[in-house]
Motif scaffolding. Structure first.
Motif, PDB file in Angstrom:
ATOM      1  N   TRP A 123      21.358  35.491  -7.646  1.00 47.79           N
ATOM      2  CA  TRP A 123      22.028  36.000  -6.379  1.00 47.79           C
ATOM      3  C   TRP A 123      23.271  36.943  -7.013  1.00 47.79           C
ATOM      4  O   TRP A 123      24.010  37.090  -6.136  1.00 47.79           O
ATOM      5  CB  TRP A 123      22.490  34.706  -5.748  1.00 47.79           C
ATOM      6  CG  TRP A 123      21.347  34.224  -4.799  1.00 47.79           C
ATOM      7  CD1 TRP A 123      20.888  33.277  -5.196  1.00 47.79           C
ATOM      8  CD2 TRP A 123      21.089  34.507  -3.611  1.00 47.79           C
ATOM      9  NE1 TRP A 123      19.880  32.884  -4.485  1.00 47.79           N
ATOM     10  CE2 TRP A 123      19.903  33.645  -3.273  1.00 47.79           C
ATOM     11  CE3 TRP A 123      21.484  35.464  -2.725  1.00 47.79           C
ATOM     12  CZ2 TRP A 123      19.385  33.706  -1.809  1.00 47.79           C
ATOM     13  CZ3 TRP A 123      20.858  35.484  -1.502  1.00 47.79           C
ATOM     14  CH2 TRP A 123      19.674  34.492  -1.005  1.00 47.79           C
ATOM     15  N   LYS A 124      23.070  37.430  -8.136  1.00 46.37           N
ATOM     16  CA  LYS A 124      24.408  38.150  -8.688  1.00 46.37           C
ATOM     17  C   LYS A 124      24.762  39.158  -7.391  1.00 46.37           C
ATOM     18  O   LYS A 124      25.700  40.050  -7.613  1.00 46.37           O
ATOM     19  CB  LYS A 124      24.203  38.630  -9.952  1.00 46.37           C
ATOM     20  CG  LYS A 124      23.141  39.902 -10.410  1.00 46.37           C
ATOM     21  CD  LYS A 124      23.081  39.931 -11.708  1.00 46.37           C
ATOM     22  CE  LYS A 124      21.794  40.992 -11.793  1.00 46.37           C
ATOM     23  NZ  LYS A 124      21.684  41.476 -13.198  1.00 46.37           N
ATOM     24  N   ASN A 125      23.499  39.977  -7.111  1.00 42.32           N
ATOM     25  CA  ASN A 125      23.796  41.277  -6.309  1.00 42.32           C
ATOM     26  C   ASN A 125      24.248  40.849  -4.706  1.00 42.32           C
ATOM     27  O   ASN A 125      24.397  41.820  -3.916  1.00 42.32           O
ATOM     28  CB  ASN A 125      22.481  41.818  -6.237  1.00 42.32           C
ATOM     29  CG  ASN A 125      22.292  42.584  -7.624  1.00 42.32           C
ATOM     30  OD1 ASN A 125      23.144  43.204  -8.304  1.00 42.32           O
ATOM     31  ND2 ASN A 125      20.897  42.747  -7.809  1.00 42.32           N
ATOM     32  N   PHE A 126      24.320  39.482  -4.353  1.00 38.71           N
ATOM     33  CA  PHE A 126      24.598  39.216  -3.191  1.00 38.71           C
ATOM     34  C   PHE A 126      26.176  39.320  -2.968  1.00 38.71           C
ATOM     35  O   PHE A 126      26.713  38.667  -3.915  1.00 38.71           O
ATOM     36  CB  PHE A 126      24.271  37.804  -2.897  1.00 38.71           C
ATOM     37  CG  PHE A 126      24.933  37.237  -1.597  1.00 38.71           C
ATOM     38  CD1 PHE A 126      24.134  37.385  -0.497  1.00 38.71           C
ATOM     39  CD2 PHE A 126      26.088  36.583  -1.401  1.00 38.71           C
ATOM     40  CE1 PHE A 126      24.566  36.876   0.933  1.00 38.71           C
ATOM     41  CE2 PHE A 126      26.715  35.972  -0.176  1.00 38.71           C
ATOM     42  CZ  PHE A 126      25.825  36.317   0.936  1.00 38.71           C
ATOM     43  N   LYS A 127      26.572  39.986  -2.008  1.00 41.45           N
ATOM     44  CA  LYS A 127      28.154  40.185  -1.906  1.00 41.45           C
ATOM     45  C   LYS A 127      28.643  39.824  -0.432  1.00 41.45           C
ATOM     46  O   LYS A 127      27.817  40.134   0.415  1.00 41.45           O
ATOM     47  CB  LYS A 127      28.692  41.299  -2.486  1.00 41.45           C
ATOM     48  CG  LYS A 127      28.473  41.738  -3.901  1.00 41.45           C
ATOM     49  CD  LYS A 127      29.357  42.761  -4.605  1.00 41.45           C
ATOM     50  CE  LYS A 127      29.048  42.777  -5.981  1.00 41.45           C
ATOM     51  NZ  LYS A 127      27.899  42.722  -6.678  1.00 41.45           N
ATOM     52  N   VAL A 128      29.750  39.132  -0.551  1.00 40.47           N
ATOM     53  CA  VAL A 128      30.392  39.140   0.934  1.00 40.47           C
ATOM     54  C   VAL A 128      31.862  39.520   0.934  1.00 40.47           C
ATOM     55  O   VAL A 128      32.497  39.038  -0.273  1.00 40.47           O
ATOM     56  CB  VAL A 128      30.129  37.634   1.440  1.00 40.47           C
ATOM     57  CG1 VAL A 128      30.666  36.607   0.616  1.00 40.47           C
ATOM     58  CG2 VAL A 128      30.599  37.405   3.061  1.00 40.47           C
ATOM     59  N   ILE A 129      32.349  40.141   1.623  1.00 39.76           N
ATOM     60  CA  ILE A 129      33.671  40.296   1.812  1.00 39.76           C
ATOM     61  C   ILE A 129      34.530  39.366   2.568  1.00 39.76           C
ATOM     62  O   ILE A 129      34.054  39.220   3.760  1.00 39.76           O
ATOM     63  CB  ILE A 129      33.798  41.869   2.531  1.00 39.76           C
ATOM     64  CG1 ILE A 129      32.877  43.009   1.387  1.00 39.76           C
ATOM     65  CG2 ILE A 129      35.566  42.260   2.212  1.00 39.76           C
ATOM     66  CD1 ILE A 129      33.295  43.115   0.127  1.00 39.76           C
ATOM     67  N   ALA A 140      35.308  37.631   7.659  1.00 42.59           N
ATOM     68  CA  ALA A 140      34.289  37.611   6.608  1.00 42.59           C
ATOM     69  C   ALA A 140      33.071  38.074   6.875  1.00 42.59           C
ATOM     70  O   ALA A 140      32.531  37.885   8.204  1.00 42.59           O
ATOM     71  CB  ALA A 140      34.114  36.079   6.107  1.00 42.59           C
ATOM     72  N   GLY A 141      32.036  38.644   6.356  1.00 38.40           N
ATOM     73  CA  GLY A 141      30.880  39.064   6.548  1.00 38.40           C
ATOM     74  C   GLY A 141      31.003  40.207   7.458  1.00 38.40           C
ATOM     75  O   GLY A 141      31.706  41.285   6.816  1.00 38.40           O
ATOM     76  N   VAL A 142      30.715  40.282   8.721  1.00 39.58           N
ATOM     77  CA  VAL A 142      30.911  41.228   9.706  1.00 39.58           C
ATOM     78  C   VAL A 142      31.879  40.993  10.667  1.00 39.58           C
ATOM     79  O   VAL A 142      32.481  41.837  11.390  1.00 39.58           O
ATOM     80  CB  VAL A 142      29.557  41.690  10.382  1.00 39.58           C
ATOM     81  CG1 VAL A 142      28.491  42.030   9.558  1.00 39.58           C
ATOM     82  CG2 VAL A 142      29.194  40.285  11.258  1.00 39.58           C
TER      83      VAL A 142
END
Length: 153
Positions: A123-129, A140-142
């Motif tokens: 999951w290293k490429n999974f990102k959330v802002i 968060a997210g969208v």
């Protein structure tokens, strides 16, 4: 001379204070998303029947604006498609998520935006802002995150 000393002190301490705020924002964002993932895991394992909205309403780390924005987004999606509603989780901006949680990747001191990524190698490429405003999650997210700041998918 006294003014120069104060100016020098402010110049030296300002980055440290900004860095401390950034670290605090990152910790708040990380705690929120990891708590949300823990909640999602409990829902999946049928250990709770609490809705996301109920979870958000009792969560003291989110702003009322965040909860209202979530509620509005879900209501609009259900009105547009009563059977499906949203086909993704708007807080994580994803359909799937790293069950083991996330870790802090980056923090923008000025804006309050924090980037989190999956802990696991898979999951290293999974990102959330996440956006932290006055020590509370406001986006968060969208939800309340401008398109140009959202994690790329």
């Amino acid at each position: 001379m006294k003014f120069n000393s104060i100016l020098l002190l402010a110049t030296v301490l300002a980055p440290t204070l900004c860095h401390a705020d950034c670290q605090q924002n990152a910790a708040i964002a990380n705690q929120f998303i990891n708590g949300y993932i823990k909640y999602n895991n409990a829902v999946y394992q049928q250990k709770t029947k609490e809705t996301v909205l109920e979870w958000l309403q009792k969560n003291k780390t989110v702003t009322p604006h965040f909860t209202q924005s979530y509620q509005l987004l879900v209501a609009q999606a259900e009105q547009e498609d009563p059977e499906l509603g949203l086909d993704f989780d708007p807080i994580l901006d994803a359909q799937d998520y790293p069950e083991q949680g996330v870790k802090i990747v980056n923090c923008e001191a000025q804006s309050g935006f924090v980037t989190l990524a999956g802990k696991d190698k898979e999951w290293k490429n999974f990102k959330v802002i996440v956006n932290v405003l006055d020590k509370r999650v406001d986006g968060a997210g969208v939800i309340n995150i401008p398109k140009d700041k959202q994690a790329s998918r």
